[in-house]
Design a protein around this motif. Structure first.
Motif, PDB file in Angstrom:
ATOM      1  N   LEU A  64       0.822  -1.208   0.000  1.00 28.91           N
ATOM      2  CA  LEU A  64       0.000   0.000   0.000  1.00 28.91           C
ATOM      3  C   LEU A  64       0.859   1.261   0.000  1.00 28.91           C
ATOM      4  CD1 LEU A  64      -2.715  -1.130   2.562  1.00 28.91           C
ATOM      5  CD2 LEU A  64      -2.903  -1.061   0.080  1.00 28.91           C
ATOM      6  N   ARG A  87      -2.834   0.651   9.424  1.00 30.85           N
ATOM      7  CA  ARG A  87      -3.507   1.412   8.359  1.00 30.85           C
ATOM      8  C   ARG A  87      -4.603   2.260   8.988  1.00 30.85           C
ATOM      9  NH1 ARG A  87      -6.050  -2.396   4.155  1.00 30.85           N
ATOM     10  NH2 ARG A  87      -6.588  -0.376   3.262  1.00 30.85           N
ATOM     11  N   VAL A  94      -1.997  -4.042   8.472  1.00 33.93           N
ATOM     12  CA  VAL A  94      -1.878  -4.569   7.114  1.00 33.93           C
ATOM     13  C   VAL A  94      -1.870  -6.097   7.155  1.00 33.93           C
ATOM     14  CG1 VAL A  94      -0.587  -2.550   6.328  1.00 33.93           C
ATOM     15  CG2 VAL A  94       0.654  -4.562   7.167  1.00 33.93           C
TER      16      VAL A  94
END
Length: 250
Positions: A64, A87, A94
């Motif tokens: 990401l 996150r 994650v």
């Protein structure tokens, strides 16, 4: 990225200053550059990730786009800051399979790489209150295969106020190169927290705080926060057992 809530406003101010000096308001008075948190007047230099004691250093990167620093503590195990794996937009950590560790990362190349198969967040860490629980802000990440030999690892040592220290990582202003303060010291030890005066900023989260003991370098903790001015805080783990565990990806 080093976790420090007030710093985000400082970084925002830096971006605004850039717009004012080079954008629609060009020609107006230039804003003074904003110092990076944790750096102050400290000197940082490039470190050689192919030689000791920095051979354990690498970049932690998620699919990401998140980036932090990590380091080997066993042939197939790394440690980094827990907040690097959180996150905010999803209010969750994650997935392990999205975590890549690039050992010896240097300007787009690396010695070897591996993917995580699972990780363990230290008990007591609360991602909604990272500063309040910073003493537990570390993650142990199990890789899908070994990257180093046991002989390549550094010992874990206890931090003592006044001891010579070093801290290097992939910091926000030099993301492609490991840079660090090679001449700093331990300032205070507060339980699991170790205050140091090493110059380091965002991106150094998860970097090993090295301390010299009997003329040799060992790992005293994991860097997790920067303070206004120079220095920051690391989480010590000299009292914790580190398992040399390899978990095969299924």
């Amino acid at each position: 990225m080093i976790r420090l809530v007030p710093v985000r406003r400082v970084v925002g101010a830096a971006c605004l200053a850039s717009l004012v000096s080079g954008g629609a308001f060009a020609g107006s008075a230039r804003a003074a550059p904003v110092a990076l948190p944790g750096v102050g007047a400290g000197a940082r230099h490039a470190v050689d990730v192919d030689h000791e004691p920095w051979r354990i250093l690498g970049r932690v990167q998620t699919e990401l786009g998140g980036r932090c620093t990590g380091f080997m503590v066993a042939p197939s195990v790394i440690m980094t800051a827990a907040h690097c794996l959180w996150r905010e937009e999803a209010a969750n950590f994650v997935q392990p399979s999205s975590i890549h560790f690039m050992l010896g990362y240097d300007t787009g190349s690396w010695r070897t790489t591996a993917r995580a198969v699972r990780f363990v967040i230290a008990p007591g860490y609360d991602p909604y209150h990272p500063l309040r629980t910073s003493q537990a802000d570390h993650a142990t990440v199990i890789l899908d295969h070994a990257l180093v030999k046991t002989s390549d690892l550094l010992p874990v040592v206890a931090a003592v106020p006044g001891a010579p220290a070093m801290l290097a990582g992939y910091q926000q202003d030099r993301k492609e190169l490991a840079i660090g303060d090679l001449s700093c010291h331990i300032v205070h030890v507060r339980g699991q927290l170790i205050d140091h005066d090493c110059a380091a900023t965002h991106g150094a989260s998860g970097a090993p705080l090295l301390v010299q003991e009997d003329g040799k370098w060992g790992i005293a903790g994991i860097d997790v926060t920067a303070r206004e001015g120079q220095g920051g805080t690391a989480v010590g783990f000299a009292s914790e057992a580190i398992s040399n565990e390899t978990v095969k990806e299924k």
